[in-house]
Design an enzyme around this catalytic site. Structure first.
Site, mmCIF file in Angstrom:
data_model
loop_
_atom_site.group_PDB
_atom_site.id
_atom_site.type_symbol
_atom_site.label_atom_id
_atom_site.label_comp_id
_atom_site.label_asym_id
_atom_site.label_seq_id
_atom_site.Cartn_x
_atom_site.Cartn_y
_atom_site.Cartn_z
ATOM 1 C CG ASN A 37 -24.267 24.785 -15.210
ATOM 2 O OD1 ASN A 37 -25.368 24.906 -16.329
ATOM 3 N ND2 ASN A 37 -23.116 24.725 -16.054
ATOM 4 C CG HIS A 122 -12.315 29.961 -20.445
ATOM 5 N ND1 HIS A 122 -13.079 29.303 -20.307
ATOM 6 C CD2 HIS A 122 -11.935 31.166 -19.735
ATOM 7 C CE1 HIS A 122 -13.012 28.549 -19.192
ATOM 8 N NE2 HIS A 122 -12.253 29.382 -18.477
ATOM 9 C CG ASP A 210 -10.704 22.069 -18.672
ATOM 10 O OD1 ASP A 210 -10.262 20.656 -17.966
ATOM 11 O OD2 ASP A 210 -12.051 22.649 -18.315
ATOM 12 C CD GLU A 262 -13.587 22.303 -13.843
ATOM 13 O OE1 GLU A 262 -13.070 23.180 -13.938
ATOM 14 O OE2 GLU A 262 -14.618 22.045 -14.765
ATOM 15 C CG HIS A 312 -14.503 26.105 -11.145
ATOM 16 N ND1 HIS A 312 -15.872 25.308 -10.920
ATOM 17 C CD2 HIS A 312 -14.461 26.282 -12.655
ATOM 18 C CE1 HIS A 312 -16.273 25.078 -12.238
ATOM 19 N NE2 HIS A 312 -15.971 25.616 -12.772
ATOM 20 C CG ASP A 316 -20.477 26.827 -14.170
ATOM 21 O OD1 ASP A 316 -20.317 27.156 -14.539
ATOM 22 O OD2 ASP A 316 -20.245 26.360 -12.880
ATOM 23 C CD GLU A 339 -12.586 28.873 -14.956
ATOM 24 O OE1 GLU A 339 -12.575 27.828 -14.144
ATOM 25 O OE2 GLU A 339 -12.712 28.381 -16.152
ATOM 26 C CD1 TRP A 402 -19.807 17.371 -22.828
ATOM 27 C CD2 TRP A 402 -19.949 18.647 -20.879
ATOM 28 N NE1 TRP A 402 -19.851 18.884 -22.587
ATOM 29 C CE2 TRP A 402 -19.168 19.249 -21.661
ATOM 30 C CE3 TRP A 402 -19.654 18.879 -19.248
ATOM 31 C CZ2 TRP A 402 -19.091 20.984 -21.753
ATOM 32 C CZ3 TRP A 402 -19.506 20.043 -19.087
ATOM 33 C CH2 TRP A 402 -19.512 21.264 -19.604
HETATM 34 C C1 GCO Z 1 -13.574 25.142 -16.314
HETATM 35 C C2 GCO Z 1 -15.029 24.080 -16.052
HETATM 36 C C3 GCO Z 1 -16.171 24.701 -16.291
HETATM 37 C C4 GCO Z 1 -17.210 23.651 -16.264
HETATM 38 C C5 GCO Z 1 -18.169 23.803 -15.970
HETATM 39 C C6 GCO Z 1 -19.461 23.245 -15.840
HETATM 40 O O1 GCO Z 1 -12.288 24.916 -16.754
HETATM 41 O O2 GCO Z 1 -13.652 26.440 -16.919
HETATM 42 O O3 GCO Z 1 -14.634 22.838 -17.245
HETATM 43 O O4 GCO Z 1 -16.303 25.684 -17.939
HETATM 44 O O5 GCO Z 1 -17.221 22.823 -17.579
HETATM 45 O O6 GCO Z 1 -17.936 25.268 -14.832
HETATM 46 O O7 GCO Z 1 -21.026 23.334 -15.636
HETATM 47 MG MG MG Z 2 -12.515 22.650 -15.829
#
Ligand code: GCO
Ligand code: MG
Length: 402
Positions: A37, A122, A210, A262, A312, A316, A339, A402
């Protein structure tokens, strides 16, 4: 059965995906995901310039040998670009092997260990009440596990909160969106979110959260401890794990289960965390970790230490990764959870797949290989769009994670 050709398909049906298609002289082809990503083109070049020319003429059945050739042969080991390129080849070759033998991928791994795969969805909202309502919608849809993220008062564009779209997608701009962050505000706020979630939804639903790499180890320990009464399924990515030892401090202070991985690429990123039992769930998945061939080594190692998988599965990770992951999840004895962030209808149409979802659980399907294909003609309607992930700054302007 030799590899006759291979090509990279880049498309953007709602978001960008990089897909590898390997064809053999037997007329069987396999599909692998290589999406990274915000840095997609780096993997495209790695595959096209450096990997594909070395694959032509090799025996497509020799998955292990090709994996070792790509990993050792580059001399420059590991890293997200290299390991995604290797993963794409590896997953495409497992797909070919399954199709050649007429059997689903889970069967090649040793067969099914479970009938269905628990996934978490989510839920997010800009306020506590919005998030509480969002979790309720997942519970109504049959989910047994839900990740809850929420806007934090005083924080601009807090991590994990949708911006009005049904399909949450953080890579949203050609130049990185600037978001803000305050760990102090977050630490004061998140326990209130979970107080309210448990008050409304009780303890029958697994709740996850998260931290997205934002805290120091001590702050992470404080959060873990403050959430203990809420018995989370897991608290994820509380702190960056470049220094695996940092988790020792967190672990000494809280019994809230911890998940990480991840952004890991190989077993070397997770080795200390696993063997010192500093985590409970390892979040690596096929596309990020060199494919099925390497991920199963990670899972077997983790099993020795009672660490379970929690792959994960954000948007993406293409449907190809989702399909391969579900076969892996069906087999892996130390499965924890998967997930599941739904793809858009455009993405689902470009990647026809055998896997399915029903009331909080998924199944990989019975198609030979991993059961996910790419409709190249349709994909051609969705050209690549440069997009980057956001960045985060503290309130004084300092660049943060981030
Ligand atoms: C999660 C993740 C993602 C990431 C993403 C970045 O736990 O699903 O943290 O949402 O932010 O994969 O590309
Ligand atoms: Mg995450």
């Amino acid at each position: 059965m030799t590899i006759r050709s291979a090509k990279v398909i880049v498309c953007s049906p709602g978001r960008n995906f990089v897909t590898l298609k390997i064809e053999t002289d037997a007329g069987i082809y396999g599909i692998g995901d290589a999406t990274l990503n915000g840095r997609e083109k780096a993997v495209v070049a790695y595959l096209e310039e450096h990997v594909i020319p070395t694959l032509i003429g090799r025996d497509a059945r020799s998955i292990e040998d090709i994996w070792q050739f790509l990993y050792r042969g580059a001399y420059w080991r590991r890293g997200p670009v290299t390991m995604r390129a290797i993963a794409a080849v590896d997953v495409a070759l497992w797909d070919i092997k399954g199709k050649a033998l007429g059997t689903p991928l889970y069967d090649l791994l040793g067969g099914r260990s479970r009938d269905r795969i628990m996934v978490y969805g989510h839920a997010n909202g800009s306020t506590i009440e919005e998030t509480v309502a969002a979790v309720g919608r997942y519970v109504d849809a049959g989910y047994q596990a839900v990740r809850a993220q929420c806007g934090v008062p005083g924080v601009k564009l807090a991590y994990g909160v949708g911006r009005g779209d049904l399909y949450y997608e953080p890579a949203d701009s050609q130049l990185p969106t600037e978001t803000s962050w305050s760990t102090a505000r977050y630490l004061g706020f998140i326990p209130k979110l979970f107080d309210r979630l448990r008050e409304v939804h009780g303890f029958d639903v697994h709740l996850l959260h998260d931290g997205h790499h934002r805290m120091t180890p001590l702050e992470a320990a404080q959060l873990g401890r403050s959430l203990e009464p809420h018995r989370l399924f897991w608290l994820e990515d509380v702190t960056p794990a470049e220094n695996q030892e940092a988790f020792r401090l967190i672990r000494q202070h809280t019994v809230t289960p911890l998940a990480v991985g991840e952004i890991f690429n190989t077993i070397w990123d997770a080795k200390d965390l696993i063997q010192h039992q500093l985590i409970d769930y390892i979040r690596m998945t096929v596309v990020g970790s060199g494919g099925i061939t390497h991920l199963r080594r990670v899972a077997d190692f983790a099993a020795l230490w009672g660490v379970r998988t929690g792959a994960h599965g954000a948007t993406d990770l293409s449907p190809v990764t989702m399909g391969a992951a579900l076969h892996f999840d069906s087999w892996v004895p130390n499965f924890g959870i998967q997930e599941y962030m739904r793809h858009s209808p455009e993405t689902d149409a470009v990647f026809p797949h055998a896997y399915g979802f029903e009331r909080g659980f998924m199944t990989p399907g019975e198609a030979p290989g991993h059961g996910v294909d790419i409709d190249e003609a349709l994909a051609a309607n969705y050209p690549y769009r440069p997009m980057q992930l956001p960045v985060a700054r503290l309130e004084d302007g300092t660049m943060w994670n981030w």
